[in-house]
Write a protein that holds these residues in place. Structure first.
Motif, PDB file in Angstrom:
ATOM      1  N   SER A   5       3.871 -22.617   4.308  1.00  0.00           N
ATOM      2  CA  SER A   5       3.319 -22.927   3.454  1.00  0.00           C
ATOM      3  C   SER A   5       3.410 -22.642   2.087  1.00  0.00           C
ATOM      4  O   SER A   5       3.885 -21.634   1.643  1.00  0.00           O
ATOM      5  CB  SER A   5       2.532 -21.453   4.705  1.00  0.00           C
ATOM      6  OG  SER A   5       1.789 -22.308   5.354  1.00  0.00           O
ATOM      7  N   PRO A   6       2.593 -23.096   1.303  1.00  0.00           N
ATOM      8  CA  PRO A   6       2.577 -23.060  -0.457  1.00  0.00           C
ATOM      9  C   PRO A   6       2.182 -21.387  -0.775  1.00  0.00           C
ATOM     10  O   PRO A   6       0.939 -21.212  -0.153  1.00  0.00           O
ATOM     11  CB  PRO A   6       1.700 -23.830  -0.658  1.00  0.00           C
ATOM     12  CG  PRO A   6       0.745 -24.295   0.222  1.00  0.00           C
ATOM     13  CD  PRO A   6       1.895 -24.496   1.494  1.00  0.00           C
ATOM     14  N   LYS A   7       3.156 -21.188  -0.628  1.00  0.00           N
ATOM     15  CA  LYS A   7       2.482 -19.540  -1.639  1.00  0.00           C
ATOM     16  C   LYS A   7       2.609 -19.137  -3.432  1.00  0.00           C
ATOM     17  O   LYS A   7       2.454 -20.314  -3.736  1.00  0.00           O
ATOM     18  CB  LYS A   7       3.744 -18.607  -1.259  1.00  0.00           C
ATOM     19  CG  LYS A   7       4.323 -18.553  -0.481  1.00  0.00           C
ATOM     20  CD  LYS A   7       5.509 -17.562  -0.765  1.00  0.00           C
ATOM     21  CE  LYS A   7       6.130 -17.573   1.290  1.00  0.00           C
ATOM     22  NZ  LYS A   7       7.989 -16.464   0.699  1.00  0.00           N
ATOM     23  N   ILE A   8       0.949 -18.343  -3.085  1.00  0.00           N
ATOM     24  CA  ILE A   8       0.455 -18.170  -4.388  1.00  0.00           C
ATOM     25  C   ILE A   8       0.450 -16.845  -4.991  1.00  0.00           C
ATOM     26  O   ILE A   8       0.057 -15.963  -4.054  1.00  0.00           O
ATOM     27  CB  ILE A   8      -0.991 -18.435  -4.386  1.00  0.00           C
ATOM     28  CG1 ILE A   8      -1.630 -20.190  -4.105  1.00  0.00           C
ATOM     29  CG2 ILE A   8      -2.398 -17.648  -5.715  1.00  0.00           C
ATOM     30  CD1 ILE A   8      -1.368 -21.496  -5.605  1.00  0.00           C
ATOM     31  N   HIS A  13      -1.232 -15.684   1.726  1.00  0.00           N
ATOM     32  CA  HIS A  13      -2.090 -16.561   2.713  1.00  0.00           C
ATOM     33  C   HIS A  13      -3.068 -16.583   3.318  1.00  0.00           C
ATOM     34  O   HIS A  13      -3.855 -17.119   3.639  1.00  0.00           O
ATOM     35  CB  HIS A  13      -0.356 -18.060   3.020  1.00  0.00           C
ATOM     36  CG  HIS A  13      -0.674 -18.716   4.235  1.00  0.00           C
ATOM     37  ND1 HIS A  13      -1.197 -19.718   3.556  1.00  0.00           N
ATOM     38  CD2 HIS A  13      -0.960 -18.905   5.514  1.00  0.00           C
ATOM     39  CE1 HIS A  13      -1.050 -20.833   4.143  1.00  0.00           C
ATOM     40  NE2 HIS A  13      -1.436 -20.496   5.783  1.00  0.00           N
ATOM     41  N   ASN A  19      -7.428 -22.310   5.448  1.00  0.00           N
ATOM     42  CA  ASN A  19      -5.676 -22.362   5.036  1.00  0.00           C
ATOM     43  C   ASN A  19      -5.561 -23.622   5.977  1.00  0.00           C
ATOM     44  O   ASN A  19      -4.156 -24.223   6.442  1.00  0.00           O
ATOM     45  CB  ASN A  19      -4.800 -21.110   6.203  1.00  0.00           C
ATOM     46  CG  ASN A  19      -4.399 -19.933   4.991  1.00  0.00           C
ATOM     47  OD1 ASN A  19      -4.629 -20.227   3.738  1.00  0.00           O
ATOM     48  ND2 ASN A  19      -5.228 -18.852   4.886  1.00  0.00           N
ATOM     49  N   ILE A  22      -4.908 -26.920   4.726  1.00  0.00           N
ATOM     50  CA  ILE A  22      -3.612 -26.542   3.665  1.00  0.00           C
ATOM     51  C   ILE A  22      -2.149 -26.612   5.111  1.00  0.00           C
ATOM     52  O   ILE A  22      -1.840 -27.929   4.675  1.00  0.00           O
ATOM     53  CB  ILE A  22      -3.540 -25.463   2.890  1.00  0.00           C
ATOM     54  CG1 ILE A  22      -4.514 -25.525   1.886  1.00  0.00           C
ATOM     55  CG2 ILE A  22      -1.685 -25.766   2.363  1.00  0.00           C
ATOM     56  CD1 ILE A  22      -3.686 -26.457   0.829  1.00  0.00           C
ATOM     57  N   GLN A 171      -6.920 -23.206  -5.149  1.00  0.00           N
ATOM     58  CA  GLN A 171      -6.688 -24.298  -4.396  1.00  0.00           C
ATOM     59  C   GLN A 171      -5.554 -25.434  -5.188  1.00  0.00           C
ATOM     60  O   GLN A 171      -5.492 -25.866  -3.243  1.00  0.00           O
ATOM     61  CB  GLN A 171      -8.255 -24.367  -3.525  1.00  0.00           C
ATOM     62  CG  GLN A 171      -8.970 -23.341  -3.448  1.00  0.00           C
ATOM     63  CD  GLN A 171      -8.364 -22.725  -1.508  1.00  0.00           C
ATOM     64  OE1 GLN A 171      -6.651 -22.736  -0.839  1.00  0.00           O
ATOM     65  NE2 GLN A 171      -9.067 -22.456  -0.459  1.00  0.00           N
ATOM     66  N   ARG A 174      -2.412 -24.691  -4.449  1.00  0.00           N
ATOM     67  CA  ARG A 174      -2.004 -25.277  -2.729  1.00  0.00           C
ATOM     68  C   ARG A 174      -1.676 -26.310  -2.621  1.00  0.00           C
ATOM     69  O   ARG A 174      -0.420 -26.736  -1.620  1.00  0.00           O
ATOM     70  CB  ARG A 174      -2.690 -24.195  -2.193  1.00  0.00           C
ATOM     71  CG  ARG A 174      -2.315 -23.197  -2.222  1.00  0.00           C
ATOM     72  CD  ARG A 174      -3.944 -21.897  -1.577  1.00  0.00           C
ATOM     73  NE  ARG A 174      -2.935 -21.543  -0.342  1.00  0.00           N
ATOM     74  CZ  ARG A 174      -4.117 -21.739   0.794  1.00  0.00           C
ATOM     75  NH1 ARG A 174      -5.169 -21.962   0.470  1.00  0.00           N
ATOM     76  NH2 ARG A 174      -3.669 -20.746   2.140  1.00  0.00           N
TER      77      ARG A 174
END
Length: 225
Positions: A5-8, A13, A19, A22, A171, A174
């Motif tokens: 899962s993409p991290k910011i 997350h 979610n 994504i 968003q 992501r």
């Protein structure tokens, strides 16, 4: 290689509200598969792309004023890599539609979108752009920019606060991180289907208008669908 899962960096997350969307993009990438070299290069390219997004602002009303606050000292969108706002679609990564979009303005917006380089994204900012806002039943306002462009992120509000704009931009980050750079972009197929459906709808409405015209000429009854 498995895509995670993409991290910011700014928000965890679990604190994002959608979610599921994504996660479905990540599952789509994992289903296609990628070797380690290509997968790592994909992550590197999308990491750089997501953290250096150049906006092309299409502001027609008050939401554009809220976006101006992002570049000021209090919010400072340069911290996230959004600060290079361009006046040319050929140097932009995403178009941020802000305010009412009239039917007279729609062809110009579509032309600007087509001039943008790949990969390109669309953000609908504010109630007027998302659904027409208080002008939804007006004869001259488009009832949502998604009638003419494939929208990637929606920012509700009238107008949305700068914090809400940052949330929407994160968003988009992501979504970019959960996509391919090498081997074909995984959004092209969905975008092609959008424009095919749009062309079919326009053809259907034109055919319906022609049927109405012929019926008026011959005074024949017209059956509603």
């Amino acid at each position: 290689m498995e895509v995670k899962s993409p991290k910011i960096k700014s928000i965890k997350h679990e604190e994002f509200k959608d979610n599921e969307y994504i996660d479905s993009l990540v599952a789509e990438l994992n289903a296609a598969g990628a070797n380690i070299v290509v997968g790592k290069l994909d992550q590197l390219m999308q990491w750089g792309h997501a953290n250096s997004l150049w906006p092309f602002c299409f502001g027609t009303s008050c939401c554009a004023i809220e976006f101006m606050c992002l570049g000021a000292a209090r919010y400072d969108m340069a911290r996230f890599g959004f600060e290079v706002a361009r006046n040319s679609p050929r140097q932009s990564d995403y178009i941020m539609c802000q305010g009412t979009i009239t039917y007279r303005m729609a062809p110009a917006l579509l032309r600007l979108y087509e001039q943008m380089a790949e990969p390109k994204y669309v953000i609908a900012c504010g109630g007027c752009t998302v659904s027409g806002g208080p002008f939804k039943k007006s004869y001259c306002v488009v009832k949502g920019v998604d009638e003419i462009l494939p929208v990637d992120v929606y920012m509700p509000g009238c107008p949305p606060r700068p914090e809400a704009m940052f949330y929407g931009l994160m968003q988009l980050q992501r979504k970019i991180k959960a996509s391919k750079f090498f081997g074909g972009h995984n959004r092209k197929e969905a975008r092609a289907k959008f424009f095919e459906a749009k062309a079919a709808a326009e053809k259907d409405s034109a055919l319906r208008a022609e049927q109405m015209r012929l019926a008026e000429e011959c005074k024949a009854p017209v059956l509603e669908r």
